[in-house]
Design a protein around this motif. Structure first.
Motif, PDB file in Angstrom:
ATOM      1  N   ALA A 147       0.829  -1.202   0.000  1.00 37.50           N
ATOM      2  CA  ALA A 147       0.000   0.000   0.000  1.00 37.50           C
ATOM      3  C   ALA A 147       0.866   1.256   0.000  1.00 37.50           C
ATOM      4  O   ALA A 147       0.589   2.225  -0.723  1.00 37.50           O
ATOM      5  CB  ALA A 147      -0.923  -0.004   1.213  1.00 37.50           C
ATOM      6  N   VAL A 148       1.916   1.253   0.808  1.00 33.05           N
ATOM      7  CA  VAL A 148       2.820   2.400   0.860  1.00 33.05           C
ATOM      8  C   VAL A 148       3.526   2.583  -0.480  1.00 33.05           C
ATOM      9  O   VAL A 148       3.651   3.699  -1.005  1.00 33.05           O
ATOM     10  CB  VAL A 148       3.846   2.226   1.994  1.00 33.05           C
ATOM     11  CG1 VAL A 148       4.926   3.303   1.920  1.00 33.05           C
ATOM     12  CG2 VAL A 148       3.150   2.265   3.352  1.00 33.05           C
ATOM     13  N   ALA A 149       3.980   1.473  -1.070  1.00 36.29           N
ATOM     14  CA  ALA A 149       4.671   1.541  -2.359  1.00 36.29           C
ATOM     15  C   ALA A 149       3.762   2.081  -3.455  1.00 36.29           C
ATOM     16  O   ALA A 149       4.219   2.741  -4.397  1.00 36.29           O
ATOM     17  CB  ALA A 149       5.189   0.154  -2.741  1.00 36.29           C
ATOM     18  N   ALA A 150       2.448   1.821  -3.327  1.00 35.66           N
ATOM     19  CA  ALA A 150       1.489   2.277  -4.332  1.00 35.66           C
ATOM     20  C   ALA A 150       1.048   3.714  -4.101  1.00 35.66           C
ATOM     21  O   ALA A 150       0.276   4.262  -4.903  1.00 35.66           O
ATOM     22  CB  ALA A 150       0.274   1.356  -4.352  1.00 35.66           C
ATOM     23  N   GLY A 151       1.513   4.320  -3.017  1.00 40.46           N
ATOM     24  CA  GLY A 151       1.167   5.712  -2.745  1.00 40.46           C
ATOM     25  C   GLY A 151       0.162   5.929  -1.635  1.00 40.46           C
ATOM     26  O   GLY A 151      -0.266   7.066  -1.390  1.00 40.46           O
ATOM     27  N   GLY A 152      -0.241   4.868  -0.944  1.00 37.02           N
ATOM     28  CA  GLY A 152      -1.192   5.009   0.151  1.00 37.02           C
ATOM     29  C   GLY A 152      -0.617   5.787   1.318  1.00 37.02           C
ATOM     30  O   GLY A 152       0.588   5.696   1.606  1.00 37.02           O
TER      31      GLY A 152
END
Length: 320
Positions: A212-217
């Motif tokens: 999620a963090v890698a996807a921009g979350g």
């Protein structure tokens, strides 16, 4: 990790004061001060139990106690366990959960109340099943307390905007918190382009947060209602370590994991039946969904219209 931001209804900087949503657990007092002959026996017992976080087995004991006080007040812990259908250690833990040193001390506190029970029973002239009315009254009080959130829509609107901007938006709720989290996530997925539900703790949760963090979350919405799952606290800790901000829906402000919340949202939970009632948390989830929808009205309208078209085409629902 930066200190929690004062951006929404209740932040970790505000948790020193008790919440108006649900009463905090009663402070410890001496056995002699726990009971008061000014109250009817049934109300006196309910006051003794009020605000206590009990397991399902302990609540079975509480219900038996409410219905059979004159008998319970003179039973041994083993006899009470046999009548309720629980283990003797469960009775001991029940007494400890009420703040007593052990079952003998609890029994000593119950006997003066039992001696005042009229021959008509613990409820006297009150209708049978009063505990059910008490449970509903507790839910009603929790729902009424939600007005504090609705009274100032700007507070929830700010959180709604933050959540709407988080793509993806992660949601977690384990064990008894899972149904409320599932309701929120289902509704959010209708109006948000990327909602990711974390329903498995451990390494799968770690991987989901990392992705999620890698996807921009940027945000995680966590429902951590009592009894608080230890796995949920681990997920909160991991989220903070990865840089995600956390909006945590729980029952009271002074929870042991408050420091892991960027935004703490205490909502009362009914605890006067065998299992907790999540009437107020479910209603609050609907408020949070409204704030999420209002934060991006054009996107919300577009997605809802697309869904309705698909639902009509595929026959998702039965007409009246």
């Amino acid at each position: 990790m930066a200190a929690p931001e004062p951006v929404t209804p209740t932040t970790s900087a505000e948790i020193a004061a008790p919440s108006a949503v649900t009463p905090a657990t009663s402070p410890a007092v001496s056995p002699s001060a726990r009971t008061s002959s000014s109250l009817p026996p049934a109300d006196e017992l309910l006051a003794l139990l009020d605000g206590r976080r009990l397991s399902p087995a302990q609540r079975r004991i509480a219900h038996y106690l409410l219905e059979n006080l004159p008998e319970v007040a003179f039973l041994s812990s083993m006899e009470l366990a046999e009548r309720v259908g629980v283990s003797q250690p469960s009775v001991t833990r029940f007494a400890a959960a009420l703040g007593f040193s052990g079952y003998p001390e609890l029994r000593a506190a119950l006997r003066p109340i039992a001696l005042r029970v009229p021959e008509t029973g613990i409820h006297g002239e009150r209708i049978a099943g009063n505990e059910l009315h008490s449970a509903l009254e507790s839910d009603q009080a929790n729902l009424e307390a939600l007005h504090k959130y609705a009274a100032d829509p700007a507070r929830l609107a700010r959180l709604g905007s933050d959540l709407a901007a988080s793509e993806p938006l992660s949601v977690i709720g384990l064990r008894m918190s899972a149904p409320v989290a599932s309701y929120f996530a289902y509704g959010a997925a209708r109006i948000h382009p990327d909602v990711r539900v974390i329903d498995t703790p451990g390494s799968p949760a770690d991987e989901a947060l990392l992705q999620a963090v890698a996807a921009g979350g940027t945000w995680l919405v966590a429902f951590v209602l009592p009894r608080y799952p230890a796995e949920s606290v681990v997920v909160l800790r991991t989220a903070r370590e990865l840089g995600l901000k956390t909006a945590v829906v729980t029952d009271v402000p002074l929870v042991p994991f408050a420091h892991l919340a960027d935004v703490l949202l205490p909502v009362g939970v009914g605890s006067r039946s065998v299992f907790d009632s999540h009437a107020a948390p479910m209603a609050f989830a609907a408020l949070l969904l409204q704030a999420l929808a209002d934060a991006a009205p054009e996107r919300t309208q577009e997605r809802l219209e697309a869904y309705e078209t698909l639902a009509e085409t595929r026959g998702f629902y039965v007409s009246k």
